[in-house]
Motif scaffolding. Sequence first.
Motif, PDB file in Angstrom:
ATOM      1  N   UNK A   1       0.794  -1.237   0.000  1.00 36.09           N
ATOM      2  CA  UNK A   1       0.000   0.000   0.000  1.00 36.09           C
ATOM      3  C   UNK A   1       0.824   1.284   0.000  1.00 36.09           C
ATOM      4  N   UNK A   2       2.149   1.193  -0.226  1.00 36.64           N
ATOM      5  CA  UNK A   2       2.899   2.454  -0.291  1.00 36.64           C
ATOM      6  C   UNK A   2       2.733   3.088  -1.663  1.00 36.64           C
ATOM      7  N   UNK A   3       2.577   4.414  -1.633  1.00 36.86           N
ATOM      8  CA  UNK A   3       2.463   5.172  -2.880  1.00 36.86           C
ATOM      9  C   UNK A   3       3.849   5.216  -3.514  1.00 36.86           C
ATOM     10  N   UNK A   4       3.934   4.852  -4.783  1.00 36.06           N
ATOM     11  CA  UNK A   4       5.227   4.796  -5.461  1.00 36.06           C
ATOM     12  C   UNK A   4       5.720   6.203  -5.797  1.00 36.06           C
ATOM     13  N   UNK A   5       7.057   6.361  -5.786  1.00 35.85           N
ATOM     14  CA  UNK A   5       7.643   7.684  -6.076  1.00 35.85           C
ATOM     15  C   UNK A   5       7.338   8.096  -7.514  1.00 35.85           C
ATOM     16  N   UNK A   6       7.358   7.120  -8.424  1.00 37.73           N
ATOM     17  CA  UNK A   6       6.853   7.351  -9.781  1.00 37.73           C
ATOM     18  C   UNK A   6       6.218   6.057 -10.266  1.00 37.73           C
ATOM     19  N   UNK A   7       5.291   6.151 -11.231  1.00 36.87           N
ATOM     20  CA  UNK A   7       4.608   4.934 -11.670  1.00 36.87           C
ATOM     21  C   UNK A   7       5.608   3.901 -12.193  1.00 36.87           C
ATOM     22  N   UNK A   8       5.306   2.629 -11.930  1.00 39.18           N
ATOM     23  CA  UNK A   8       6.113   1.527 -12.458  1.00 39.18           C
ATOM     24  C   UNK A   8       5.383   0.938 -13.653  1.00 39.18           C
ATOM     25  N   UNK A   9       6.074   0.816 -14.791  1.00 43.99           N
ATOM     26  CA  UNK A   9       5.516   0.133 -15.958  1.00 43.99           C
ATOM     27  C   UNK A   9       6.254  -1.195 -16.112  1.00 43.99           C
ATOM     28  N   UNK A  10       5.478  -2.265 -16.267  1.00 45.40           N
ATOM     29  CA  UNK A  10       6.054  -3.604 -16.433  1.00 45.40           C
ATOM     30  C   UNK A  10       5.464  -4.254 -17.671  1.00 45.40           C
ATOM     31  N   UNK A  11       6.276  -4.988 -18.405  1.00 42.46           N
ATOM     32  CA  UNK A  11       5.789  -5.782 -19.537  1.00 42.46           C
ATOM     33  C   UNK A  11       5.818  -7.248 -19.139  1.00 42.46           C
ATOM     34  N   UNK A  12       4.692  -7.949 -19.388  1.00 42.10           N
ATOM     35  CA  UNK A  12       4.642  -9.383 -19.122  1.00 42.10           C
ATOM     36  C   UNK A  12       4.221 -10.107 -20.384  1.00 42.10           C
ATOM     37  N   UNK A  13       4.742 -11.317 -20.553  1.00 42.46           N
ATOM     38  CA  UNK A  13       4.320 -12.156 -21.676  1.00 42.46           C
ATOM     39  C   UNK A  13       2.939 -12.708 -21.355  1.00 42.46           C
ATOM     40  N   UNK A  14       1.990 -12.568 -22.299  1.00 39.24           N
ATOM     41  CA  UNK A  14       0.642 -13.103 -22.065  1.00 39.24           C
ATOM     42  C   UNK A  14       0.643 -14.573 -22.429  1.00 39.24           C
ATOM     43  N   UNK A  15       0.914 -15.411 -21.453  1.00 35.01           N
ATOM     44  CA  UNK A  15       0.950 -16.852 -21.682  1.00 35.01           C
ATOM     45  C   UNK A  15       0.796 -17.578 -20.347  1.00 35.01           C
ATOM     46  N   UNK A  16      -0.448 -18.063 -20.101  1.00 37.77           N
ATOM     47  CA  UNK A  16      -0.756 -18.725 -18.826  1.00 37.77           C
ATOM     48  C   UNK A  16       0.166 -19.915 -18.535  1.00 37.77           C
ATOM     49  N   UNK A  17       0.625 -20.612 -19.611  1.00 43.73           N
ATOM     50  CA  UNK A  17       1.486 -21.787 -19.386  1.00 43.73           C
ATOM     51  C   UNK A  17       2.763 -21.403 -18.644  1.00 43.73           C
ATOM     52  N   UNK A  18       3.213 -20.154 -18.877  1.00 49.75           N
ATOM     53  CA  UNK A  18       4.430 -19.668 -18.213  1.00 49.75           C
ATOM     54  C   UNK A  18       4.101 -18.682 -17.091  1.00 49.75           C
ATOM     55  N   UNK A  19       2.809 -18.576 -16.732  1.00 49.02           N
ATOM     56  CA  UNK A  19       2.325 -17.676 -15.675  1.00 49.02           C
ATOM     57  C   UNK A  19       2.667 -16.210 -15.969  1.00 49.02           C
ATOM     58  N   UNK A  20       2.470 -15.789 -17.214  1.00 53.50           N
ATOM     59  CA  UNK A  20       2.657 -14.391 -17.625  1.00 53.50           C
ATOM     60  C   UNK A  20       3.937 -13.768 -17.051  1.00 53.50           C
ATOM     61  N   UNK A  21       5.106 -14.317 -17.371  1.00 54.45           N
ATOM     62  CA  UNK A  21       6.343 -13.799 -16.751  1.00 54.45           C
ATOM     63  C   UNK A  21       6.701 -12.396 -17.241  1.00 54.45           C
ATOM     64  N   UNK A  22       7.397 -11.660 -16.398  1.00 56.17           N
ATOM     65  CA  UNK A  22       7.907 -10.357 -16.796  1.00 56.17           C
ATOM     66  C   UNK A  22       8.894 -10.577 -17.956  1.00 56.17           C
ATOM     67  N   UNK A  23       8.870  -9.621 -18.902  1.00 57.87           N
ATOM     68  CA  UNK A  23       9.671  -9.785 -20.118  1.00 57.87           C
ATOM     69  C   UNK A  23      10.388  -8.464 -20.384  1.00 57.87           C
ATOM     70  N   UNK A  24      11.539  -8.520 -21.105  1.00 62.74           N
ATOM     71  CA  UNK A  24      12.176  -7.256 -21.505  1.00 62.74           C
ATOM     72  C   UNK A  24      12.244  -7.158 -23.030  1.00 62.74           C
TER      73      UNK A  24
END
Length: 231
Positions: free
Chosen positions: A106-129
């Motif tokens: 519940x802490x307010x972030x200093x700036x918004x965080x943007x994350x990219x995840x792979x849309x694939x349930x088999x791999x549990x939508x892992x973070x991707x670069x």
Amino acid sequence: MKLLYRGKAKTVYELDKNHVIIEFRDDISAFDGKKKDVIAGKGEINARISSILFEELNRNGIPTHYIKFEEPNKIIAKRLEMIPLEVICRNIATGSLIRRFPFKDKTVLKKPIVEFCLKDDRYHDPMINEDIAYNLGISNEDEMKKMKEIILRVNDILKKFLYDKGIILVDFKLEFGKDKNNKLYVADEITPDTCRFWDRETREVMDKDRYRKDMGNVIEYYREVLRRISA
Ligand code: TMP
Ligand code: ASP
């Protein structure tokens, strides 16, 4: 109508060469589809919420797939080639962020965080670069930079719109699609299934976390979100 795609909560039909009809169903799921239920009325409420939020984005010059609402639980949208990424933007630390990183809940972030995840349930939508996405043939650095710019603009617009209606936008997920000229559009849905919404005064949960965490009254809170943003 020709069926194009049936997901966990929506079905996409072909309308014509350049348009689709997206039906919002009453199905709800969590944890890569491991937990599943039907909540009567959810499809209609989510179609209406998504329409209002996409209309707000269109008004503010964000390119979106949304064209119009179709009673009671459908929208007409541009037909796009979807990019299989879930692009997440966070204003407050909670959910998977605090399970993976040492943020206090519940802490307010200093700036918004943007994350990219792979849309694939088999791999549990892992973070991707960018490099993984490029090598998988999914996207590239320039396109991901553009998606990040767009989601940050969407965040500013929706955060303000919702705050005025008594709702805090904690975090949310967007999906993007491309037209034949490779122009990017915000697509999919923007609903309590894909966002975290908290009551501005009480911090009560008004989104799918009620279902994920068995907090009860899921449809009542979705209906309250719709009531507030319709006002
Ligand atoms: P997370 O904290 O579980 O990663 O979720 C971040 C945001 O993304 C939250 O608003 C819910 C949304 N979300 C989806 O829309 N689909 C998903 O499959 C997941 C896991 C989260
Ligand atoms: N929508 C995902 C699923 O159905 C996960 C989630 O939103 O928690 O598995």
